[in-house]
Design an enzyme around this catalytic site. Structure first.
Site, PDB file in Angstrom:
ATOM      1  CB  THR A   2      -0.822   0.018   1.321  1.00  0.00           C
ATOM      2  OG1 THR A   2      -1.721  -1.076   1.337  1.00  0.00           O
ATOM      3  CG2 THR A   2      -1.597   1.308   1.534  1.00  0.00           C
TER       4      THR A   2
ATOM      5  NE  ARG B 285      -9.184  -6.973   2.767  1.00  0.00           N
ATOM      6  CZ  ARG B 285      -8.113  -6.187   2.856  1.00  0.00           C
ATOM      7  NH1 ARG B 285      -7.803  -5.366   1.882  1.00  0.00           N
ATOM      8  NH2 ARG B 285      -7.337  -6.219   3.927  1.00  0.00           N
ATOM      9  CB  VAL B 286     -13.711  -2.489   2.008  1.00  0.00           C
ATOM     10  CG1 VAL B 286     -13.157  -1.119   2.365  1.00  0.00           C
ATOM     11  CG2 VAL B 286     -14.638  -2.386   0.800  1.00  0.00           C
ATOM     12  N   GLY B 287     -10.427  -2.948   2.680  1.00  0.00           N
ATOM     13  CA  GLY B 287      -9.430  -2.933   3.756  1.00  0.00           C
ATOM     14  C   GLY B 287      -9.519  -1.658   4.577  1.00  0.00           C
ATOM     15  CG  ASP B 288      -5.896  -0.522   6.497  1.00  0.00           C
ATOM     16  OD1 ASP B 288      -5.814  -1.199   5.448  1.00  0.00           O
ATOM     17  OD2 ASP B 288      -4.907  -0.001   7.033  1.00  0.00           O
TER      18      ASP B 288
ATOM     19  CB  THR C 118       1.602  -0.205   4.674  1.00  0.00           C
ATOM     20  OG1 THR C 118       2.741  -0.309   5.525  1.00  0.00           O
ATOM     21  CG2 THR C 118       1.700   1.084   3.873  1.00  0.00           C
ATOM     22  N   GLY C 119      -0.075  -2.642   5.676  1.00  0.00           N
ATOM     23  CA  GLY C 119      -0.103  -3.927   6.379  1.00  0.00           C
ATOM     24  C   GLY C 119      -1.514  -4.467   6.468  1.00  0.00           C
TER      25      GLY C 119
ATOM     26  N   GLY D 144      -4.945  -4.852   6.863  1.00  0.00           N
ATOM     27  CA  GLY D 144      -6.012  -3.872   7.043  1.00  0.00           C
ATOM     28  C   GLY D 144      -7.035  -4.274   8.084  1.00  0.00           C
TER      29      GLY D 144
END
Ligand code: GLY
Length: 352
Positions: A204, A232-235, A255-256, A258
């Site tokens: 990211t 899927r939605v991340g952070d 980053t990482g 989520g």
């Protein structure tokens, strides 16, 4: 502040119930800039380890008095457009079904305004779309088809974002998922390592800036977890999770993994720890500790009880101090300040 009739009545009613209003001392603490936050003499830009060109471009624009949000977005656009970075924008690794779905958010300190898009398909620069959501609507987050229609309406071209490189990595992953399906496993020599590395690292890009007026802004943009379940939605597009800016205090991005930031609203927490007076590095590490403390599911834990995933944070405060922190093993971040551009190491909470 002038009280209108409705808020006067509401406050009188609260007082009438015996509930106290927020104490003045608390209100003051939270309304004032962090102690010693004089205007910085020079802008500061920070970014994740893939942000060398990003920080250089953002600093160039800040020196020309650009708005800090325009500067960081122009910076990350370079990486969004680069097919070689397979974790962001064009050329990002696709979802399980082979479709690139992008997430991004932006936050502007002076107006405390924010915009975001999630599950956006076919548009190279989700960060620019997020900025238009912020500037041209009363909403914060648009997703999926609605986000794409919105982007198209604002003149963005819909294109195929899946490059040959990303498609081949995805295909190798699919072919090697199981020995019991009808896909014939192939040699994973070509891109074999990438299949593993990117799944584990959730690439990211985050970039935050403090300009010479002491104003802050930030952006986080990503193609998200490779081979994710479609939808899927991340952070990254969630304000407070993958990005947060408070113009009185500082800015933080991540980053990482989520999912860990979604469950802990981590970037909001980094900024809140800075508000309490912690240095950016300590604030980041404190949030890493919070994530570790909240990680209870056995499939997310190593034998020794440590999280088996990583999350990294990048933070800058109102004074121009910066720092980062990771759950595991530390990391690197790009910093561009009065002393020039540097790749800076930051600590990890645990060494494995
Ligand atoms: N932090 C990026 C993601 O998990 O999508």
């Amino acid at each position: 502040m002038k009280l209108n009739r409705r808020s006067f009545l509401k406050n009188s009613l609260i007082a009438g119930t015996g509930l106290t209003l927020v104490p003045e001392a608390w209100r003051k603490l939270h309304a004032e800039p962090a102690k010693g936050s004089a205007k910085p003499a020079h802008p500061v830009v920070i970014s994740s380890a893939n942000g060398k060109r990003t920080t250089a471009r953002a600093m160039e624009l800040l020196k020309q008095s650009a708005d800090p949000l325009d500067a960081v977005i122009a910076g990350v656009n370079i990486v969004e457009n680069d097919p070689e970075d397979i974790t962001v924008g064009y050329g990002g690794l696709p979802n399980e079904a082979g479709v690139v779905q992008l997430d991004a958010s932006v936050m502007h300190g002076p107006t405390h305004n924010a915009g975001a898009v999630a599950c956006l398909e076919g548009i190279k620069n989700p960060s620019k779309v997020a900025q238009i959501v912020m500037e041209r609507t009363d909403h914060v987050l648009l997703v999926g088809k609605g986000a794409q229609d919105f982007a198209r309406m604002h003149g963005f071209k819909v294109e195929d974002l899946l490059t040959d490189k990303a498609r081949k990595i995805w295909l190798r992953w699919k072919e090697n998922l199981s020995k019991d399906d009808d896909w014939l496993s192939t040699e994973v020599k070509e891109y074999g390592e990438e299949i593993r590395i990117y799944r584990e690292n959730h690439g990211t890009i985050n970039c935050c800036a403090l300009d010479a007026n002491g104003d802050l802004a930030g952006v986080t943009t990503t193609s998200g977890l490779p081979y994710k379940i479609p939808g899927r939605v991340g952070d990254s597009p969630i304000i407070g999770a993958g990005l947060y800016v408070d113009n009185q205090v500082g800015a933080a991005g991540s980053t990482g993994r989520g999912e860990a930031n979604l469950k802990n609203l981590s970037c909001f927490l980094v900024v809140e720890f800075m508000r309490q007076g912690k240095s950016p590095t300590d604030a980041c590490l404190e949030v890493c500790q919070r994530i570790a403390d909240h990680t209870k599911l056995s499939y997310l834990l190593k034998k020794e009880g440590l999280p088996n995933f990583n999350v990294k944070f990048y933070a800058v405060n109102k004074k121009g101090e910066y720092g980062g922190g990771a759950i595991l093993n530390g990391g690197k971040m790009w910093v561009y300040d009065a002393t020039g551009q540097h790749l800076v190491d930051f600590p990890g909470l645990f060494k494995v």
